[in-house]
Scaffold this active site. Structure first.
Site, PDB file in Angstrom:
ATOM      1  N   LYS A 104      42.232 -13.758  29.637  1.00 14.45           N
ATOM      2  CA  LYS A 104      43.277 -12.555  30.107  1.00 14.45           C
ATOM      3  C   LYS A 104      42.060 -11.277  30.344  1.00 14.45           C
ATOM      4  CE  LYS A 104      46.267  -9.791  27.540  1.00 14.45           C
ATOM      5  NZ  LYS A 104      47.436  -9.741  26.374  1.00 14.45           N
ATOM      6  N   ASP A 121      55.743  -6.284  21.039  1.00 13.03           N
ATOM      7  CA  ASP A 121      56.240  -6.800  22.363  1.00 13.03           C
ATOM      8  C   ASP A 121      56.794  -8.017  22.418  1.00 13.03           C
ATOM      9  OD1 ASP A 121      57.133  -6.459  24.909  1.00 13.03           O
ATOM     10  OD2 ASP A 121      54.972  -6.689  25.941  1.00 13.03           O
TER      11      ASP A 121
END
Ligand code: NAG
Ligand code: NAG
Ligand code: NAG
Ligand code: NAG
Ligand code: NAG
Ligand code: NAG
Ligand code: NAG
Ligand code: NAG
Ligand code: NAG
Ligand code: NAG
Ligand code: NAG
Length: 743
Positions: free
Chosen positions: A440, A537
Site C-alpha cells: 500500500k 473506516d
C-alpha cells in the site's frame, strides 16, 4: 391509505430491483442471424442456413440465399422434402435422412421398380463421407448425376450364381452386397436398383441401392428379403455462391465476414468461408478471438506464462528468468550468455564503467542520502529503537527496502493495482521468497504524525487475529511510506454483496458468518489489543474475503490508537459517506462507538443487499440506514430484507440481526452496544442457527415482539436522524469525507 401507498411503492422498487439483467452468454457464440430460429427439434441451424424471415425490423430472410432455405415442421427440419439431421459450418457438411431405390420380383413375375431422386441443388454428395451400396443376391445398382446439363454415373453389381456359402453377415464383401466410392461433385442424383433376369434368387427376391454415410450400414442376409431401414443417412458437402473466391470478391458478394477468409480449394462450384487462425465462431457471421491461454492449445510451458493477443498469444518468462516461455525453450536462470557476447559486452562495459562510474557514484550517494533522509523523516529510527526493545521478537515488523518492493510490484506497474481509495493505492506484489503481498502506497503522511504512524505500524504488525489482514512490514525509504500486508485474494465484501447473483438461505448463512467474524475482529481491535485501536473506516469495502469467504478486516489507514487513559479524542472528521457516525460528525469526538455505528450500517447492507447511499434514489430512500430504520418503525422489516434470503427457518435470526443493527445505529453513542457485545450477540445468533433446538422456548412471535419494541424505541431517533441526514448533504463539501464512488 398512506401506508398502502408506501407499501405499493416499496413493492414497485423491489420488483424493479429484482428484474434480472439480461445476461448475454459470451461462451456460446451466435449461430443464427438475430431474430431467426436457431434450432429445429434438436438440430442447430447455423447461418447461412435459415428458416423464413427474421423477426427484427426489415424482416430480411434468415438464410443467405434460396439454396440455404430450410423449413421446420414441428420439430423436424427439412431441406426441400428431405429430413435434415445435422448441419456443420466447420466441416461444411449437412446430414440428410434420404430414401433408397428398390426392386422386388413378385410371384407372378412382375417387377415393381422404385427409383429414388434426390435434388441437392448445388450441394454435392460428399465423396469422402459416403459410399454407394447395392444389396441383393443377383443384382446391380447405380447412381446417376445430372446437373447443369452434365451427366455421369457409377454403380456396382453382385451375383452369387447360387453359391450361397460365400455370403457373409457384417461385411459388404461383394457377394450379396457390393459397394463403390462416390465420385466427387455428384449432384441432383437418381438411384436405381436392378435384378438380373433368370437369377436364382435363393435369398430373396429384392434388390436395393442407396448412398449411405460410412459406417452406418451393416449388411445382413435377411436384408435381401426385407430391408430394415426406412431412412438412410447421407452427407452433402455445401458451398456458398456459384463462383470462385476471386470472382466473388471482385463482384463484392463474398459471404465471408470479419476475421474469416474465402477458401475455394477442392470446390468445383462456389467457395467456403473459414475463420482465420486464432479465431473461432461462424465465419458467415464473423469470427471471434480464441483465448488460447485458456485452452490446452497454447505453446507456453503453462497458462501462467501465456498472454492472449488478438488472433494469437505470446509466452513470457517471469521477471528474473530468461527464455521465451515456449514449450521448446522454457524459462531458466539467466546465466548462459554466449562467449562472443561476453567479449564484446565486457569491452563496452569497461568503457562505459570508466566514463560513468564517477557520475554513478555521485548519484548513488545522493540517493542513499535521500533514502536516509526519508527514513529518518518517516520515523525509522523510532521504529528501529522500538524493534530492538520489543520483547516479542518473533512477530516484529519487517523493514523492506525500496528496491525489494519495486521488484515485487514490477516498479509499481499499473496492471498490478488491486485497489485505490481515499488513503492510497494498493498493488499486488510478489516477494523474492514467493510470498504474495499487498503493497500500500499511502498518501502523504502529516509530518507531525510520524511518531503515531510508527506506533501504528508496530501495534498493527503485532496483531495476530485470523479476521484481521496482517501487516507484514513497511518501507520508510521513500517520501511516502509503503505498507506491506498479507494478500487476500477473493475481493471485498462490498463486491460480494453488490455483485448480482442468486441469493438464498446459504447466502444468508455466509452473510451471518462474515458479520460475526468482522465483529469479532473489530471487538478484538477495540479491547484485546494492547492499545485500543479505532478503525474509523468500517465499511464493506474494507472487509476482504479469502478463498473460503473468511472475513479479513483491512485498511487501518485512518485508524487511531487511543491511549488507555483517554477514551475520546478530537480529530478531523474522516470516514466514508453513508457509514459515518452522526454523533462523531457533530462533535468530532472519536470513540469506539463510531466503529459500532459503521458496523451497524454494514449489518444493514448484509440484510438488505443495498448500497448505504444511492444518489439516484428518491429522497427518503437515499440513505439506506434511514430507510431501514423507517421500515423497522413501520413494522415492515421484511419489505427491505434482500429478496431470496428469508425462509421460515431463518426469519428469527434475521429479525435478531435487524434488532442488533438498529441498536448499533442509535444516535447517541453511549446507548449503542460495545463491539464486544455485538460480536457475542452475533455468535449467539450463529449458534442458534446451527442448533435451532437450543432456543426453542423463545419463538418467532416473541422475537417479533422484541423487534417491535426495538423499532418503537427508534421512533423518535429515526425522525431526528433524518434531519441529521439533511444536514449531511449541506456540509458534504466542507467536511473531509471519502465518497469512494458512493460506497
Ligand atoms: C419473407 O420476405 C420476402 C421478401 O423479403 C417475402 O417475399 C416473403 O413472403 C417473406 N416470407 C415470409 C414467410 O414472411
Ligand atoms: C453434427 O456434426 C458435427 C461435425 O461433423 C459433429 O461434431 C456432431 O456430433 C454432429 N451432431 C449430431 C447430433 O450428429
Ligand atoms: C402380381 O401380384 C401382385 C401381388 O402379389 C399384384 O398386386 C399384381 O397385380 C400382380 N400382377 C399381375 C400382372 O398379375
Ligand atoms: C436434375 O435432374 C433432373 C432429371 O434427373 C433434370 O430434369 C433437372 O434439370 C436437373 N436439375 C439441374 C439443376 O440440373
Ligand atoms: C445373418 O444374420 C441373421 C440374423 O441377424 C440370420 O438370420 C442369418 O442366418 C445370418 N446369415 C448368415 C449367412 O450367417
Ligand atoms: C432366361 O430363361 C429363359 C427360359 O427360362 C430363356 O429363354 C432366356 O434365354 C434366359 N435368359 C438369359 C439372359 O439367360
Ligand atoms: C421369389 O420368386 C420366386 C418365383 O419367381 C418364388 O418361387 C420364390 O418363392 C420367391 N422367393 C421369396 C423369398 O419370396
Ligand atoms: C453396425 O455395426 C456397428 C459395430 O459392429 C455398430 O456400432 C452400429 O451401430 C451398427 N449399425 C447399425 C445401423 O446397426
Ligand atoms: C450464380 O448466382 C447468382 C446470384 O446468386 C445468380 O444470379 C446467377 O444466375 C448464378 N449463376 C449460375 C450459373 O447459376
Ligand atoms: C491448435 O492450434 C493449431 C495451430 O494453431 C490448430 O491447427 C489446431 O486446430 C488447434 N487445435 C485446437 C484443438 O484448437
Ligand atoms: C522461443 O525459443 C525457441 C528456441 O530458442 C525458438 O525455437 C522459438 O522460435 C522461440 N519462440 C518465439 C515465439 O520467439
Amino acid at each position: 391509505m398512506l401506508n398502502m401507498l408506501a407499501l405499493a411503492l416499496v413493492v414497485v422498487i423491489i420488483t424493479v430491483a429484482v428484474v434480472p439483467h439480461q445476461t448475454l452468454s459470451a461462451t456460446t457464440p451466435k449461430q443464427a442471424l438475430p431474430g431467426c430460429k436457431s434450432t429445429c427439434g434438436n438440430v442447430q441451424i447455423p447461418y447461412p442456413f435459415g428458416i423464413g424471415n427474421s423477426s427484427t425490423p426489415g424482416h430480411r430472410p434468415c438464410f443467405l440465399d434460396r439454396k440455404f432455405k430450410l423449413t421446420c415442421d414441428g420439430s423436424i427440419l427439412y431441406y426441400g422434402n428431405v429430413r435434415v439431421s445435422n448441419i456443420s459450418f466447420l466441416s461444411h457438411q449437412i446430414d440428410l435422412l434420404a430414401s433408397f431405390a428398390s426392386l422386388c420380383h413378385q410371384q407372378n413375375g412382375s417387377e415393381l421398380p422404385k427409383s429414388y431422386h434426390l435434388r441437392t441443388g448445388s450441394f454435392s454428395i460428399s465423396s469422402n463421407e459416403n459410399k454407394l451400396l447395392t444389396v441383393g443376391s443377383d443384382s446391380y445398382g447405380y447412381v446417376n448425376s445430372y446437373f447443369n446439363g452434365e451427366s455421369y454415373s457409377t454403380g456396382c453389381l453382385t451375383s452369387s450364381h447360387g453359391n450361397t456359402k460365400r455370403i457373409k453377415n457384417g461385411t459388404c464383401s461383394g457377394i450379396g452386397c457390393c459397394q463403390v466410392d462416390i465420385p466427387p461433385g455428384m449432384r441432383n442424383i437418381t438411384l436405381r436398383a436392378r435384378v438380373f433376369h433368370n437369377s436364382t434368387l435363393d435369398w430373396g427376391n429384392c434388390s436395393y441401392s442407396f448412398v449411405v454415410k460410412n459406417g452406418f450400414y451393416n449388411f445382413s442376409t435377411t436384408d435381401i428379403q426385407s430391408f430394415p431401414h426406412k431412412k438412410i443417412p447421407l452427407v452433402l458437402d455445401w458451398t456458398v455462391g456459384n463462383k470462385s473466391c476471386d470472382d466473388s470478391n471482385s463482384k463484392g458478394n463474398e459471404a465471408c465476414k470479419w476475421n474469416s477468409y474465402c477458401d475455394d480449394k477442392d470446390t468445383d462450384f462456389g467457395y467456403r468461408c473459414r475463420c482465420k487462425d486464432g479465431y473461432e465462431g461462424n465465419p458467415y457471421l464473423g469470427c471471434t478471438d480464441i483465448d488460447e491461454c485458456k485452452t490446452d492449445n497454447h505453446t507456453c510451458i503453462s497458462e501462467q506464462n501465456c498472454v492472449n493477443t488478438i488472433g494469437s498469444h505470446t509466452c513470457f518468462c517471469p521477471k528474473g528468468l530468461s527464455g521465451n516461455g515456449t514449450k521448446e525453450e522454457g524459462c531458466h536462470k539467466r546465466d548462459v550468455v554466449p562467449k562472443v557476447v561476453i567479449g564484446v559486452g565486457a569491452a563496452i562495459v569497461i568503457l562505459f564503467v570508466g566514463t560513468t562510474s564517477l557520475y554513478l557514484i555521485y548519484q548513488k550517494r545522493k540517493l542513499v542520502k535521500l533514502r536516509e533522509k526519508y527514513f529518518q523523516q518517516n520515523g525509522g529510527s523510532i521504529l528501529l529503537q522500538q524493534l530492538s526493545t520489543s520483547e516479542n521478537s518473533s512477530r516484529i515488523t519487517q523493514i523492506f527496502t525500496e528496491e525489494e518492493l519495486k521488484k515485487a510490484t514490477n516498479n509499481f506497474d499499473e496492471s498490478l493495482i488491486i485497489g485505490s481509495g481515499g488513503f492510497g493505492t494498493v498493488f499486488k506484489g510478489y516477494l523474492a521468497d514467493n510470498r504474495v503481498v499487498a503493497v500500500k502506497k499511502s498518501k502523504i503522511v502529516d509530518e507531525s504524525q510520524k511518531e503515531q504512524f510508527i506506533n501504528e505500524v508496530i501495534v498493527l504488525s503485532q496483531i495476530n487475529h485470523r479476521n484481521v489482514v496482517k501487516l507484514l512490514g513497511c518501507c520508510l525509504e521513500r517520501e511516502v511510506p509503503l505498507l506491506v500486508y498479507e494478500f487476500v485474494n477473493n475481493g471485498t465484501l462490498y463486491d460480494f454483496i453488490h455483485t448480482e447473483r442468486k441469493v438464498n438461505n446459504e447466502t444468508w448463512k455466509t452473510h451471518l458468518r462474515i458479520a460475526a467474524e468482522s465483529a469479532g475482529a473489530l471487538s478484538y481491535l477495540h479491547s484485546a489489543a494492547s492499545i485500543p485501536i479505532i478503525h474509523r473506516d468500517v465499511k464493506t469495502a474494507n472487509i476482504l474475503l479469502d478463498n473460503t469467504y473468511t472475513a479479513k478486516v483491512s485498511d487501518f489507514g485512518a485508524s487511531r490508537l487511543v491511549p488507555i487513559d483517554q477514551t475520546e479524542i478530537a480529530t478531523m472528521v474522516q470516514g466514508t459517506f453513508g457509514y459515518l457516525d452522526p454523533e462523531y460528525m457533530r462533535t468530532s469526538q472519536l470513540t469506539e462507538k463510531s466503529d459500532v455505528y459503521s458496523f451497524g450500517v454494514v449489518l444493514v447492507e448484509l440484510l438488505t443487499g443495498e448500497k448505504p447511499y444511492s444518489f439516484g434514489k428518491p429522497e427518503e430512500k437515499r440513505s439506506l440506514t434511514n430507510h431501514f430504520l423507517s421500515c423497522l418503525k413501520e413494522d415492515r422489516l421484511f419489505d427491505i430484507v434482500q429478496i431470496g434470503i428469508v425462509n421460515e427457518e431463518n426469519k428469527k435470526e434475521i429479525m435478531e440481526v435487524a434488532i442488533l443493527a438498529a441498536k448499533c445505529l442509535r444516535l447517541n453513542g453511549e446507548e449503542r452496544p460495545s463491539m464486544k457485545e455485538v460480536a457475542m450477540e452475533l455468535e449467539g445468533i450463529r449458534i442458534m442457527e446451527k442448533h435451532p433446538w437450543i432456543n426453542t422456548d423463545q419463538n418467532v412471535e416473541e422475537t417479533q415482539h422484541l423487534l417491535h419494541e426495538a423499532s418503537s424505541s427508534i421512533y423518535e431517533l429515526g425522525d431526528s436522524s433524518s434531519h441529521q441526514y439533511a444536514g449531511y448533504d449541506s456540509i458534504r463539501d466542507h467536511v473531509l469525507i471519502a465518497l469512494d464512488d458512493g460506497r
